[in-house]
Write a protein that holds these residues in place. Structure first.
Motif, mmCIF file in Angstrom:
data_model
loop_
_atom_site.group_PDB
_atom_site.id
_atom_site.type_symbol
_atom_site.label_atom_id
_atom_site.label_comp_id
_atom_site.label_asym_id
_atom_site.label_seq_id
_atom_site.Cartn_x
_atom_site.Cartn_y
_atom_site.Cartn_z
ATOM 1 N N VAL A 1 -11.252 -6.062 45.582
ATOM 2 C CA VAL A 1 -11.965 -7.216 45.101
ATOM 3 C C VAL A 1 -11.679 -8.543 45.409
ATOM 4 O O VAL A 1 -10.447 -8.752 45.411
ATOM 5 C CB VAL A 1 -11.747 -7.260 43.393
ATOM 6 N N HIS A 2 -12.548 -9.277 46.095
ATOM 7 C CA HIS A 2 -12.377 -10.589 46.334
ATOM 8 C C HIS A 2 -12.985 -11.723 45.618
ATOM 9 O O HIS A 2 -13.918 -11.171 45.079
ATOM 10 C CB HIS A 2 -12.966 -10.483 47.984
ATOM 11 N N SER A 3 -12.625 -12.859 45.530
ATOM 12 C CA SER A 3 -13.384 -13.937 44.983
ATOM 13 C C SER A 3 -14.571 -14.477 45.875
ATOM 14 O O SER A 3 -15.044 -15.260 45.307
ATOM 15 C CB SER A 3 -12.253 -15.063 44.754
ATOM 16 N N ALA A 4 -14.319 -14.040 46.937
ATOM 17 C CA ALA A 4 -15.619 -14.542 48.058
ATOM 18 C C ALA A 4 -15.942 -13.411 48.867
ATOM 19 O O ALA A 4 -15.176 -12.366 48.674
ATOM 20 C CB ALA A 4 -15.044 -15.840 48.863
ATOM 21 N N ALA A 5 -16.886 -13.578 49.698
ATOM 22 C CA ALA A 5 -17.350 -12.213 50.711
ATOM 23 C C ALA A 5 -16.060 -12.106 51.586
ATOM 24 O O ALA A 5 -15.076 -12.783 51.995
ATOM 25 C CB ALA A 5 -18.109 -12.877 51.589
ATOM 26 N N PRO A 6 -15.701 -10.626 51.406
ATOM 27 C CA PRO A 6 -14.217 -10.364 52.109
ATOM 28 C C PRO A 6 -14.392 -10.477 53.661
ATOM 29 O O PRO A 6 -15.526 -10.524 54.196
ATOM 30 C CB PRO A 6 -14.439 -8.644 51.729
ATOM 31 N N PRO A 7 -13.298 -10.533 54.223
ATOM 32 C CA PRO A 7 -13.230 -10.866 55.826
ATOM 33 C C PRO A 7 -14.232 -9.917 56.525
ATOM 34 O O PRO A 7 -14.189 -8.550 56.246
ATOM 35 C CB PRO A 7 -11.729 -10.722 56.244
ATOM 36 N N ARG A 8 -14.765 -10.118 57.486
ATOM 37 C CA ARG A 8 -15.474 -9.238 58.295
ATOM 38 C C ARG A 8 -15.184 -7.861 58.599
ATOM 39 O O ARG A 8 -15.690 -6.969 58.476
ATOM 40 C CB ARG A 8 -16.044 -9.847 59.575
ATOM 41 N N ARG A 9 -13.705 -7.975 59.063
ATOM 42 C CA ARG A 9 -13.262 -6.498 59.303
ATOM 43 C C ARG A 9 -12.936 -5.853 57.956
ATOM 44 O O ARG A 9 -13.421 -4.431 58.189
ATOM 45 C CB ARG A 9 -12.000 -6.869 59.850
ATOM 46 N N PHE A 10 -13.162 -6.204 56.748
ATOM 47 C CA PHE A 10 -13.136 -5.537 55.482
ATOM 48 C C PHE A 10 -14.664 -4.974 55.278
ATOM 49 O O PHE A 10 -14.767 -3.757 55.132
ATOM 50 C CB PHE A 10 -12.657 -5.995 54.423
ATOM 51 N N VAL A 19 -17.584 2.796 51.597
ATOM 52 C CA VAL A 19 -16.977 2.446 50.610
ATOM 53 C C VAL A 19 -17.266 1.181 49.979
ATOM 54 O O VAL A 19 -17.642 0.303 50.561
ATOM 55 C CB VAL A 19 -15.205 2.494 50.847
ATOM 56 N N ALA A 20 -17.865 1.192 48.591
ATOM 57 C CA ALA A 20 -18.126 0.006 48.133
ATOM 58 C C ALA A 20 -17.231 -1.167 48.091
ATOM 59 O O ALA A 20 -16.054 -0.997 47.705
ATOM 60 C CB ALA A 20 -18.645 0.090 46.637
ATOM 61 N N LEU A 21 -17.759 -2.362 48.248
ATOM 62 C CA LEU A 21 -16.932 -3.668 48.092
ATOM 63 C C LEU A 21 -17.507 -4.549 46.910
ATOM 64 O O LEU A 21 -18.605 -4.502 46.668
ATOM 65 C CB LEU A 21 -16.840 -4.441 49.249
ATOM 66 N N LEU A 22 -16.376 -4.629 45.779
ATOM 67 C CA LEU A 22 -16.758 -5.867 44.787
ATOM 68 C C LEU A 22 -16.528 -6.904 45.273
ATOM 69 O O LEU A 22 -15.432 -7.241 45.542
ATOM 70 C CB LEU A 22 -15.963 -5.265 43.642
ATOM 71 N N ARG A 23 -17.532 -7.794 45.338
ATOM 72 C CA ARG A 23 -17.513 -9.249 45.846
ATOM 73 C C ARG A 23 -17.534 -10.304 44.471
ATOM 74 O O ARG A 23 -18.422 -10.276 43.713
ATOM 75 C CB ARG A 23 -18.839 -9.640 46.598
ATOM 76 N N GLY A 24 -16.262 -10.749 44.300
ATOM 77 C CA GLY A 24 -15.870 -11.387 43.224
ATOM 78 C C GLY A 24 -15.608 -10.842 42.081
ATOM 79 O O GLY A 24 -15.853 -9.568 41.870
ATOM 80 N N PRO A 25 -14.725 -11.676 41.341
ATOM 81 C CA PRO A 25 -14.276 -11.196 39.898
ATOM 82 C C PRO A 25 -15.076 -10.533 39.021
ATOM 83 O O PRO A 25 -15.141 -9.896 38.109
ATOM 84 C CB PRO A 25 -13.271 -12.043 39.314
ATOM 85 N N ARG A 26 -16.457 -11.191 38.878
ATOM 86 C CA ARG A 26 -17.661 -10.888 37.921
ATOM 87 C C ARG A 26 -17.807 -9.360 38.185
ATOM 88 O O ARG A 26 -18.062 -8.802 36.976
ATOM 89 C CB ARG A 26 -18.905 -11.825 38.309
ATOM 90 N N ASP A 27 -18.264 -8.740 39.265
ATOM 91 C CA ASP A 27 -18.694 -7.610 39.517
ATOM 92 C C ASP A 27 -17.413 -6.728 38.918
ATOM 93 O O ASP A 27 -17.670 -5.435 38.187
ATOM 94 C CB ASP A 27 -18.720 -7.270 40.828
ATOM 95 N N ALA A 28 -16.124 -6.923 39.342
ATOM 96 C CA ALA A 28 -15.065 -6.164 38.816
ATOM 97 C C ALA A 28 -14.934 -6.241 37.310
ATOM 98 O O ALA A 28 -14.634 -5.103 36.736
ATOM 99 C CB ALA A 28 -13.731 -6.576 39.555
ATOM 100 N N MET A 29 -15.194 -7.057 36.797
ATOM 101 C CA MET A 29 -14.906 -7.504 35.340
ATOM 102 C C MET A 29 -15.918 -6.605 34.704
ATOM 103 O O MET A 29 -15.744 -6.015 33.605
ATOM 104 C CB MET A 29 -14.779 -8.676 34.943
ATOM 105 N N ARG A 30 -17.158 -6.742 35.126
ATOM 106 C CA ARG A 30 -18.273 -5.989 34.600
ATOM 107 C C ARG A 30 -17.825 -4.449 34.643
ATOM 108 O O ARG A 30 -18.413 -3.784 33.768
ATOM 109 C CB ARG A 30 -19.690 -6.334 35.258
#
Length: 184
Positions: A1-10, A19-30
């Motif tokens: 989980v990143h607070s901004a867009a994850p680095p390009r390599r991720f 694999v899904a990436l959660l962008r920002g704490p909002r998605d993770a908290m939901r």
């Protein structure tokens, strides 16, 4: 989980591994709130159009591949035609019935590829018999599907959470990437 867009390599790695990436704490908290707010498991009632699978389901443990496919076929999921063979002669006869090419695989371990239990590209009854001898046990002889994406599907019944379904990249990709968890 990143607070901004994850680095390009991720981002590239997540696309490569699917694999899904959660962008920002909002998605993770939901996502966490959804899990925390879940209701207790209640078994779904069967409807008149629910297929009867009682002859295939055994509370003793995991279903072998052949029975799993039979169960899913009753729900409309297509599988390659296959025949269980206990002997090399039965495997040879299965090729005559199914046509070529076929795959011969051990009838047992969940991760057959890693165990050396899969022989692809069988083009004759004699090759199927030899593959069965080499594998040394009962086998499944199946029409070989064209190359493409493979899917892993697994279901278990957890005593606390009820039925749990796992879906993801399947086939050798799971084994090569070591994306399989084991417990005893």
């Amino acid at each position: 989980v990143h607070s901004a867009a994850p680095p390009r390599r991720f981002q590239e790695l997540s696309r490569e591994l699917d694999v899904a990436l959660l962008r920002g704490p909002r998605d993770a908290m939901r996502a966490l709130a959804g899990v925390a707010g879940r209701r207790a498991y209640a078994p779904a009632a069967a409807t008149p159009d629910t297929p009867d699978v009682s002859d295939l389901v055994d509370a003793a443990g995991a279903l072998p591949e052949h029975e799993s496919a039979l169960l899913l076929e009753r729900f409309g999921v297509p599988f390659a035609a296959r025949i269980r063979a206990a002997t090399p002669e039965q495997a040879a006869a299965a090729v005559d019935e199914l046509g070529e090419p076929v795959v011969v695989k051990l009838d047992g371990p969940a991760h057959k590829g890693r165990e050396g239990g899969v022989v692809l590209g069988i083009e004759s009854a004699d090759e199927a018999a030899e593959a069965t001898r080499r594998l040394g046990g009962p086998v499944l002889v199946a029409r070989q599907a064209k190359a493409g994406a493979e899917v892993l599907v697994g279901v278990t019944r957890d005593p606390d959470f009820g039925p749990i379904l796992a879906v993801g990249r399947g086939g050798a990709g799971v084994e090569e990437l070591n994306l399989v968890a084991y417990s005893s």
